[in-house]
Design an enzyme around this catalytic site. Structure first.
Site, PDB file in Angstrom:
ATOM      1  N   ILE A 258       0.813  -1.214   0.000  1.00 24.11           N
ATOM      2  CA  ILE A 258       0.000   0.000   0.000  1.00 24.11           C
ATOM      3  C   ILE A 258       0.844   1.260   0.000  1.00 24.11           C
ATOM      4  O   ILE A 258       0.337   2.335  -0.290  1.00 24.11           O
ATOM      5  CB  ILE A 258      -1.017   0.056   1.176  1.00 24.11           C
ATOM      6  CG1 ILE A 258      -0.437  -0.524   2.447  1.00 24.11           C
ATOM      7  CG2 ILE A 258      -2.293  -0.626   0.797  1.00 24.11           C
ATOM      8  CD1 ILE A 258      -1.413  -0.535   3.604  1.00 24.11           C
ATOM      9  N   SER A 259       2.108   1.120   0.335  1.00 30.42           N
ATOM     10  CA  SER A 259       2.948   2.322   0.322  1.00 30.42           C
ATOM     11  C   SER A 259       4.420   1.942   0.282  1.00 30.42           C
ATOM     12  O   SER A 259       4.851   1.009   0.958  1.00 30.42           O
ATOM     13  CB  SER A 259       2.656   3.162   1.572  1.00 30.42           C
ATOM     14  OG  SER A 259       3.778   3.913   1.941  1.00 30.42           O
ATOM     15  N   THR A 260       5.169   2.638  -0.546  1.00 33.02           N
ATOM     16  CA  THR A 260       6.622   2.469  -0.493  1.00 33.02           C
ATOM     17  C   THR A 260       7.222   3.830  -0.212  1.00 33.02           C
ATOM     18  O   THR A 260       7.125   4.734  -1.043  1.00 33.02           O
ATOM     19  CB  THR A 260       7.208   1.950  -1.826  1.00 33.02           C
ATOM     20  OG1 THR A 260       6.562   2.657  -2.887  1.00 33.02           O
ATOM     21  CG2 THR A 260       6.998   0.490  -2.002  1.00 33.02           C
ATOM     22  N   LYS A 262      10.536   6.141   1.741  1.00 30.42           N
ATOM     23  CA  LYS A 262      11.993   6.105   1.755  1.00 30.42           C
ATOM     24  C   LYS A 262      12.487   5.115   2.794  1.00 30.42           C
ATOM     25  O   LYS A 262      13.485   4.437   2.622  1.00 30.42           O
ATOM     26  CB  LYS A 262      12.544   7.497   2.083  1.00 30.42           C
ATOM     27  CG  LYS A 262      12.831   8.313   0.836  1.00 30.42           C
ATOM     28  CD  LYS A 262      13.735   9.482   1.162  1.00 30.42           C
ATOM     29  CE  LYS A 262      13.184  10.303   2.305  1.00 30.42           C
ATOM     30  NZ  LYS A 262      13.837  11.543   2.574  1.00 30.42           N
ATOM     31  N   GLU A 263      11.774   5.062   3.913  1.00 26.43           N
ATOM     32  CA  GLU A 263      12.279   4.274   5.025  1.00 26.43           C
ATOM     33  C   GLU A 263      11.495   2.999   5.289  1.00 26.43           C
ATOM     34  O   GLU A 263      11.921   2.170   6.073  1.00 26.43           O
ATOM     35  CB  GLU A 263      12.289   5.139   6.289  1.00 26.43           C
ATOM     36  CG  GLU A 263      13.295   6.245   6.200  1.00 26.43           C
ATOM     37  CD  GLU A 263      12.924   7.447   7.036  1.00 26.43           C
ATOM     38  OE1 GLU A 263      13.736   8.368   7.091  1.00 26.43           O
ATOM     39  OE2 GLU A 263      11.841   7.488   7.619  1.00 26.43           O
ATOM     40  N   SER A 264      10.338   2.884   4.667  1.00 28.27           N
ATOM     41  CA  SER A 264       9.556   1.688   4.924  1.00 28.27           C
ATOM     42  C   SER A 264       8.670   1.321   3.745  1.00 28.27           C
ATOM     43  O   SER A 264       8.390   2.149   2.894  1.00 28.27           O
ATOM     44  CB  SER A 264       8.683   1.896   6.168  1.00 28.27           C
ATOM     45  OG  SER A 264       7.632   2.784   5.867  1.00 28.27           O
ATOM     46  N   VAL A 265       8.284   0.050   3.730  1.00 31.35           N
ATOM     47  CA  VAL A 265       7.302  -0.429   2.757  1.00 31.35           C
ATOM     48  C   VAL A 265       6.149  -0.973   3.580  1.00 31.35           C
ATOM     49  O   VAL A 265       6.366  -1.669   4.561  1.00 31.35           O
ATOM     50  CB  VAL A 265       7.893  -1.558   1.890  1.00 31.35           C
ATOM     51  CG1 VAL A 265       6.919  -1.960   0.792  1.00 31.35           C
ATOM     52  CG2 VAL A 265       9.211  -1.138   1.284  1.00 31.35           C
ATOM     53  N   ASP A 404       6.755  13.837  13.915  1.00 31.71           N
ATOM     54  CA  ASP A 404       6.566  13.880  12.450  1.00 31.71           C
ATOM     55  C   ASP A 404       5.082  14.064  12.175  1.00 31.71           C
ATOM     56  O   ASP A 404       4.515  13.457  11.266  1.00 31.71           O
ATOM     57  CB  ASP A 404       7.089  12.599  11.795  1.00 31.71           C
ATOM     58  CG  ASP A 404       7.212  12.739  10.273  1.00 31.71           C
ATOM     59  OD1 ASP A 404       7.158  13.886   9.777  1.00 31.71           O
ATOM     60  OD2 ASP A 404       7.340  11.720   9.589  1.00 31.71           O
TER      61      ASP A 404
END
Ligand code: ADP
Ligand code: MN
Length: 515
Positions: A258-260, A262-265, A404
């Protein structure tokens, strides 16, 4: 089958009758629709299947190249992974057998032999077993052999006047030849080991140097390959980890990405059954895989290095473990938030750098971020009031600053705002905690002021409302200077007293130091 129609049926073909009867006649003109190469092409077959699937399931969320793991179909397109899994099974059995033999031979004897060098250390298991801390299975690693006992070395052999020292050319040469066995298996040393070959120190050292540099080079190549796959989806180690979760029945299916970032997938998965009765796995889960590509995490040092909860551990850790700590941090922070009743994902399980939590959304569709959703002015105001309350709860009850917080990390679901992405969250007494809070306040204020919420406090008012601190500066520069002064005061106090100032808590109570 009759691919060229040589012995075609008598009635076939438009040509004259003799042609169809005569084996040397022109072949009939039945056209072959594609070449043999096309029929044999796996790629084409895959493409066709993909086309078909896309037509059948058009509503599936756009998916990056990720693992599609289910109980029955374990990404069988990856022969490599299947082979690795089988090999791992085999190696385990082999090592267990070796250990049994070793034990049998050694018995209670003071002098023991070791089969250490014959063990199959699987590349995908060898470096992970030693620091596997967060998986449920924490029992003693059965695959680690005991250290082989060695006899102390002496500088000579033989007795009396005839002492041959270790510096003897012949002894030394033979020894050097034998030591070639210690080089990596890929390193070709010829069959000199079986012969009475004497290798001079000079030659041996040169060989040794070369063998080591070869080993390092191949390790580097391997690393590069791993990292490039991590860019697209996840590396083989993570795939194996996800596979284990599905195999254990904890997850039913991993449907897609559902999301890629910079720091996580982040992947979506349908929940399975829990091994323990007391734990319920949500019907839909989000799997956050913290990327093991280290580069991206370098600039996050400041969050974790100064977080006293992780201080002692930070200095001793290798970079791989530091990434796991991000996942661990997110888990702890989510748990605190859950306990305070703040809407956020519920932690299901943490395994190394992979965090499984409840999915915010429905039927594989993640809840939209605040930045992507258009709310009515009424909902907008509702969202603002809720966020103000959540920020206060986060600060006072969870003893956390999000660090964040913005419309990117707030989801709109079920008529309310959910907070996500808290791996970088810190306690207010973190040396930069108040600066992070101020930045959060600025993001929130700006978003809601632009969004037309008349009640929205400005960033300085919001900061005071959340922290309970009463900073009176009426402009941004002075305000920030005061924040930094407070942080410094606290740091000095910690240095001198070993304790934090109680000022961060509005009602005078010191913040909770321990989990
Ligand atoms: P990053 O560090 O990559 O920003 P996030 O935790 O913010 O990591 O996750 C990235 C995206 O994945 C989010 O913006 C959200 O769309 C989605 N996501 C993450 N966690 C969940 C969850 N529990 N439920 C639904 N969607 C999620
Ligand atoms: Mn995020």
């Amino acid at each position: 089958m009759d691919p060229v129609g040589v012995a075609a049926a008598p009635d076939a073909g438009p040509g004259p009758a003799w042609q169809s009867k005569c084996p040397w006649g022109a072949p009939n003109t039945t056209s072959i629709s594609c070449s043999l190469a096309d029929v044999m092409s796996e790629q084409l077959a895959k493409e066709l299947q993909l086309e078909e699937e896309n037509a059948a399931f058009p509503e599936v969320v756009a998916v990056a190249e990720g693992p599609f793991i289910t109980g029955e179909n374990i990404d069988t397109s990856s022969d490599l992974m299947l082979a690795q899994m089988l090999q791992m099974e085999f190696d385990r059995e082999y090592d267990a057998q070796l250990r049994r033999e070793e034990k049998k031979i050694n018995g209670d004897s003071k002098v023991s032999i070791s089969f250490e060098n014959y063990r199959k250390v699987h590349p995908y298991d060898s470096d992970s077993s030693e620091d596997e801390v967060d998986w449920q299975d924490t029992r003693h690693d059965p695959y680690r052999a005991d250290k082989p006992t060695t006899t102390p070395r002496k500088g000579f052999i033989g007795k009396g006047k005839d002492i041959t020292t270790k510096h003897d050319e012949v002894v030394c040469g033979r020894k050097n030849t034998a030591r070639m066995e210690n080089f990596a298996p890929e390193f070709q040393v010829g069959d000199g080991i079986g012969m009475d070959l004497k290798l001079s120190n000079q030659v041996f050292n040169a060989l040794k140097q070369h063998a080591y540099s070869e080993e390092r080079r191949s390790a580097r190549l391997h690393e590069k390959k791993e990292h490039s796959t991590a860019e697209k989806a996840v590396d083989p180690k993570t795939r194996l980890l996800l596979y284990k979760m599905v195999n254990a029945g904890m997850l039913e299916t991993i449907t897609g990405c559902i999301s890629t970032g910079k720091e996580s997938v982040v992947f979506h998965a349908y929940g399975g059954k829990s091994a323990t009765e007391d734990k319920v796995i949500p019907p839909e889960c989000a799997i956050k895989v913290f990327k093991t590509t280290l580069n991206e995490f370098k600039n996050r040092d400041k969050y974790i290095k100064d977080d006293y909860r992780f201080k002692d551990r930070f200095s001793k850790l290798n970079p791989r473990k530091i990434i796991r700590m991000w996942a661990e941090k997110e888990m702890h922070n989510l748990t605190r938030m859950q306990n305070a009743g703040i809407p956020c994902p519920q932690v299901v399980i943490l395994k190394k750098h992979v965090l499984v939590m409840s999915f915010i959304g429905q039927d594989q569709v993640p809840a939209p971020k605040l930045k992507d959703v258009t709310l009515s002015s009424e909902d907008m105001k509702k969202a603002y009031c809720q966020i103000l309350k959540m920020m206060q709860q986060l600060y006072k009850e969870c003893n956390l600053v999000h660090a964040d917080l913005s419309e990117y990390n707030m989801l709109w679901h079920d008529g309310k705002v959910w907070l996500i992405d808290v791996s970088q969250s810190v306690e207010p007494t973190h040396p930069h905690g108040l600066e992070f809070l101020f930045r959060d306040c600025r993001n929130v204020s700006q978003f809601f002021q632009k969004g037309g919420v008349a009640e929205a406090l400005n960033e300085r008012e919001l900061f005071n409302a959340v922290s309970g601190l009463n900073i009176t500066a009426d402009n941004e520069v002075d305000f920030q200077a005061e924040i930094e002064a407070l942080e410094k005061m606290n740091e000095d106090h910690v240095q001198n007293q070993g304790k934090k100032l109680p000022m961060f808590s509005s009602d005078g109570d010191p913040p909770i130091y321990n989990e």
